[in-house]
Write an enzyme that holds these catalytic residues in place. Structure first.
Site, PDB file in Angstrom:
ATOM      1  N   CYS A  70      21.183  15.905  18.358  1.00 36.74           N
ATOM      2  CA  CYS A  70      22.466  16.113  18.519  1.00 36.74           C
ATOM      3  C   CYS A  70      22.998  17.480  18.321  1.00 36.74           C
ATOM      4  O   CYS A  70      22.490  18.425  18.904  1.00 36.74           O
ATOM      5  CB  CYS A  70      23.417  15.151  17.636  1.00 36.74           C
ATOM      6  N   GLU A  76      18.107   8.352  14.121  1.00 35.07           N
ATOM      7  CA  GLU A  76      18.154   8.215  12.478  1.00 35.07           C
ATOM      8  C   GLU A  76      19.323   7.049  12.311  1.00 35.07           C
ATOM      9  O   GLU A  76      19.208   6.428  11.264  1.00 35.07           O
ATOM     10  CB  GLU A  76      18.272   9.488  11.843  1.00 35.07           C
ATOM     11  N   HIS A 120      20.776   9.625  18.554  1.00 37.70           N
ATOM     12  CA  HIS A 120      20.607   9.599  17.001  1.00 37.70           C
ATOM     13  C   HIS A 120      19.902   8.396  16.527  1.00 37.70           C
ATOM     14  O   HIS A 120      20.109   7.252  16.221  1.00 37.70           O
ATOM     15  CB  HIS A 120      22.085   9.271  16.554  1.00 37.70           C
TER      16      HIS A 120
END
Lengths: 762, 231
Positions: free
Chosen positions: B85, B203, B201
């Site tokens: 990002c 994660e 994302h």
């Protein structure tokens, strides 16, 4: 020169206006209040002092019209670590954790500058939570706007959503939920209520108290500018054509600095470097320093010439009343100052000593050696006269409660469902929450678009369920039942995820309390909230009062927004709102009496906000909450969704249409025995409380029914989830069958707000 | 595998990036942007967030941070670098990856799940996925619209530098491509394949307890890559 000998002597700042009757009125202080001030000081106040009184004795800071009623709220319970009176309430969680949470309004600023007004509302509530030593893990918001067919309302809606979103997104706190409703009463006076939920170790709790004579006060964070002067007083008056001129009083938010301030504050608290910290929120340096001193029972002396300012030549009056954002006031022992400054420097912030804690109880402001204000501190904070306004329901409100629809509805029972689903208040808010980061921090278990949001507590298996709720239609029609209903709906939403409700924070948005019909709404709604909180064992831990929500067209609909947190003992027990798979069995929990008074059905199909709203049976609500938690714990629930606006038909449709980004669509086949022979409209769209629509695996229906019986909750197995196709509802008594293609329902539901908002550019 | 997670002022996804590496069996630690050493890291993650508030172009100020020089050196030596990002935006601003990230086509911030098609499985961050596999993780950004001149895009395609593309539809009524990225590009790598930038994302969805761990294999790939590389 100092005046320690003569406690409350003070001198006008050179060049400031003399305090005349006109100047007093300009400061929104009435004759009685001004007389109290003169008597307290034994002399005419200086302009700086007048400004300080004006801020602290505003409704926003003093609760002068509402204190006696707020005292009736239940605030205690075994789970309460910190009740009302601090920056945020704190409740105990398992394993040494605690949750700090609070809701606050930013209505007036958002009415004149939607983007910054809403953004700084989020900023303020984040600071309230992290000053307690808690790391914010979720934000929610409750918005009220006038109808979207007015261009001004679309402008406000769009700006407010962007502002709320940008601030939370930038700081990195997920927005886990919220609610938006549209009604004509909010045209010209939108409501922006922001709630923040943070986590801390209970032992790390930091209270905003100044103590220790000789300790230092530091101004930390952004410099002080001329923005937001008198914001607290602005928030305590009615909006008018002149409010547009207040635009320069709306503060400008800087979420980047907020993020640095957050990290620096938590680091200071973790290192044990501070005695107390408070956000400079409404009334800025004035309220933060005066309230910390009053809580600690000490005096303070501030030297405003030491406060870092954005421009030269700011007067003590301006510095004391500025509401520049992203500032904190820190109290610390003198020898800690270098360590504090080192932490701040790492986060590219400054912390400047601006004053000290004194032993004489005087709130004293010095500027370049001249004492410009000296006020007995405790009486400054607690000495505002308290008012007991008259409360009397208006005959119009009484008549509205017995109103019934005249003429035919806009559509029959079949056609009503698509109309209800496309009504912006009921329609999907995906357009809104798609602009809010809901997954940052990577602990989101249930995101927006369901009954309540759920976040896991890092490093544990338990979670927090969070929601905000209020049905202002019910409160308008019956403030007492409406107040109960707001708490009941919040608790139902929490319970639908499988969590147990723990406590609430409230944001009480009303009109001008000097009008008896408005104060009646306030008093009765609070009575309802208090009764519901007592019944559910969910104490009130704090909140915010926003009065004077009136524009030239009148007062807003009374809107006591309830923010609630609940505990989900194991996040693997969480229950989503939407149907999961074909074959699952649908069970309706609770009793359907077909109550149409105050319903969305009457509002949308008959254009009538009228009738008595459904009476809330607190005992039945409590039983339903317990059943939902018990069933979730036994993993009996595949989905659970509460029945609220639009009744069981809207609940069925929402559950069957699926989550906002569901890849496949489902359908359902439902049969109601309808032994009470309710009309199709009453059965489908009646809004009785204490109901939820759940699904379970085919082999678990009987276990669920048994559990429901044990909890004293009526349950009816009404059908099953099917593959893609239609939502089919059969009424056994009348042999009527209604069929709605799910794809069409979904389109109307998801497209309603985006379609209206693209008109913005036409 | 020691992974340095860089903290810029305004980064806000560094704890979950660190946790995702740890869950995959790697070691991760934070490195402050003013530092000049990566502390012996084998790989670097530039996390998401709003470095410097994104008040200028996203990532435009962070690229001047002192730590960037150490990251360049590690990358030049073939060390794996992942930008997530805002980290992707910084890598583009720093010239470590081609192209740029512009304002979303819808002109609004967009937070939602996206479906991603794996276009390359020989990078340090995607080797645990199957070619052509589609997985779902969230996006959350205002400036995620990948853009580059046609000539650069053709070169990216010719060199197989597109790592992930938006694939869909995410829902009957949500477009596959959330931001108008050209050629549905969600992630790219440098010519050598050791620097990868992605807008989504992974994660945030790397733990099955949250309902899905579809993003876990990005970090598993990194740990696996290091085991292969040291062999």
């Amino acid at each position: 020169m100092t005046h320690t000998a003569v406690g409350t002597e003070a001198h006008p700042f050179p060049g400031e206006r003399p305090v005349t009757d006109a100047v007093v009125r300009e400061h929104n202080l009435n004759a009685r209040e001004y007389a109290e001030i003169v008597a307290m000081l034994g002399r005419t106040p200086t302009l700086t002092e007048l400004g300080i009184f004006s801020a602290l004795w505003s409704e926003h800071c003093s609760y002068k019209h509402t204190k006696p009623i707020l005292k009736t709220f239940p605030t205690e319970g075994p789970q309460v670590v910190q009740g009302p009176g601090e920056n945020a309430g704190v409740l105990r969680l398992p394993e040494g954790w605690a949750v700090a949470f609070k809701i606050e309004s930013h209505n007036h600023p958002s009415a004149v500058e939607p983007y910054q007004g809403a953004a700084t509302g989020v900023g303020g509530i984040l600071r309230d939570v992290f000053t307690m030593g808690a790391r914010p893990v979720a934000v929610l918001n409750s918005l009220r706007l006038g109808p979207l067919d007015e261009p001004r309302n679309r402008y406000l809606f769009s700006g407010i959503v962007r502002g709320v979103g940008h601030y939370g997104n930038c700081v990195g706190v997920p927005t886990l939920g919220g609610e938006v409703a549209f009604a004509p009463g909010y045209s010209g006076n939108p409501l922006v209520n922001a709630m923040c939920v943070g986590l801390l170790r209970e032992t790390d709790l930091m209270r905003a108290k100044a103590h220790g004579v000789g300790n230092v006060l530091l101004a930390m964070g952004s410099r002080t500018g001329r923005d937001g002067i008198h914001g607290a007083s602005f928030a305590s008056e009615e909006l008018s054509e002149k409010s547009e001129a207040r635009r320069p009083q709306v503060q400008v938010g800087d979420p980047f600095t907020e993020k640095l301030l957050l990290e620096a504050t938590l680091e200071l608290i973790e290192l044990g470097l501070t005695v107390g910290i408070q956000d400079m929120g409404a009334a800025g340096l004035t309220s933060s320093s005066a309230e910390m001193a009053a809580r600690g029972g000490v005096g303070v002396e501030l030297d405003t010439s030491l406060v870092p300012t954005r421009e030269a030549g700011m007067t003590p009056y301006e510095i004391m009343l500025s509401e520049s954002q992203e500032r904190m006031l820190v109290v610390a022992e003198p020898h800690r100052v270098p360590a504090i400054q080192a932490v701040c420097a790492k986060w590219e912030l400054t912390a400047t000593p601006v004053g000290r804690v004194t032993d004489d109880g005087i709130f004293r402001i010095v500027h370049n050696g001249t004492t410009v204000a000296a006020i007995p501190g405790e009486r400054l904070v607690d000495g505002c006269p308290i008012y007991y306004p008259e409360a009397r329901e208006s005959p119009v409100a009484v008549a509205r409660r017995s109103a019934v629809p005249s003429g035919p509805p806009a559509a029959d029972a079949l056609g009503a469902l698509p109309l209800l689903l496309a009504d912006p208040t009921i329609a999907s808010k995906r357009w809104v929450f798609e602009q809010y980061d809901s997954t940052v921090q990577a602990e989101t278990v249930l995101g927006p678009g369901g009954d309540a949001g759920v976040v896991r507590v890092p490093g544990t298996t338990f979670g927090l369920a969070v929601t905000v709720d209020c049905n202002q239609r019910y409160v308008t029609l019956d403030p007492y039942e409406g107040g109960k209903a707001a708490v009941a709906e919040a608790a139902r939403n929490i319970a639908c995820t499988g969590a147990v409700p723990l406590g609430i924070t409230d944001c009480l948005n009303f009109g001008n309390p000097d009008k008896p019909e408005i104060f009646f709404q306030f008093r009765e709604a609070c009575r309802g909230i208090a009764d519901a909180c007592r019944a559910f064992g969910t104490p009130v831990t704090g909140g915010n009062v926003s009065l004077y929500n009136e524009s030239p067209t009148g007062a807003i609909d009374p809107t006591p927004t309830i923010g609630m947190v609940g505990l989900l003992a194991d996040v693997s027990h969480r229950v989503p709102s939407h149907f999961q798979a074909p074959g699952d069995q649908i069970v309706l929990l609770g009793t359907s009496a077909g109550h149409l008074g105050g319903s969305s059905y009457w509002e949308v199909l008959h254009r009538l906000v009228g009738g008595a709203p459904p009476p809330i049976d607190l005992d039945a609500e409590r039983k339903l909450q317990r059943l939902l938690a018990a069933a979730a714990e036994r993993r009996l629930l595949r989905s659970a969704h509460d029945c609220s606006d639009g009744g069981v038909a809207v609940a069925l449709a929402e559950a069957v249409m699926g989550a906002p980004y569901a890849t496949g669509t489902l359908a359902a086949k439902v049969r109601f025995a309808n032994p009470a022979r309710l009309t199709p409209e009453a059965l489908l769209y009646g809004e009785d409380g204490a109901r939820a629509l759940v699904t379970t695996l085919p082999g678990q229906v009987s276990e669920l029914m048994t559990l429901a019986a044990e909890h004293g909750v009526p349950a009816e197995a009404i059908g099953r989830v099917e593959g893609p196709g239609t939502l089919e509802v059969h009424l056994a008594d009348s042999h009527l069958t209604f069929a709605w293609p799910v794809a069409e329902l979904r389109h109307g539901y998801f497209d309603s707000i985006p379609r209206r908002m693209t008109e913005e550019t036409r | 595998m020691r992974v340095a997670v860089i903290r810029f002022p305004g980064s806000n996804c560094e704890p979950e990036s660190k946790r995702a590496v740890e869950r995959a069996g790697g070691e991760a630690y934070f490195v402050w942007h003013r530092d000049t050493s990566l502390g012996g890291a084998d790989a670097v993650i530039l996390p998401g967030g709003f470095s410097y508030g994104d008040y200028l172009r996203s990532g435009a100020i962070a690229r001047f941070s002192p730590i960037m020089e150490a990251i360049r050196r590690l990358a030049a030596d073939g060390g794996p670098v992942l930008g997530l990002c805002n980290g992707f935006q910084i890598l583009c601003e720093a010239g470590l990856l081609p192209g740029a990230l512009r304002r979303n086509a819808g002109l609004k911030y967009v937070s939602r799940p996206v479906d991603l098609r794996v276009e390359r499985t020989d990078t340090p961050f995607t080797n645990a996925y199957a070619m052509g596999e589609v997985f779902r993780v969230p996006v959350g950004h205002g400036d995620g619209r990948y853009a580059a001149p046609d000539a650069v895009l053709d070169e990216l395609d010719a060199n197989r530098q597109v790592v992930l593309r938006y694939s869909g539809p995410a829902a009957p009524d949500a477009p596959a491509n959330p931001n108008g990225s050209v050629r549905d590009i969600a992630a790219v790598c440098n010519r050598e394949g050791n620097i990868v930038g992605m807008m989504p994302h992974p994660e945030r969805l790397a733990d099955a307890a949250l309902g899905s761990d579809a993003g876990h294999r990005v970090f598993e790939s990194l740990v696996r890559y290091s085991l292969l590389a040291t062999r």
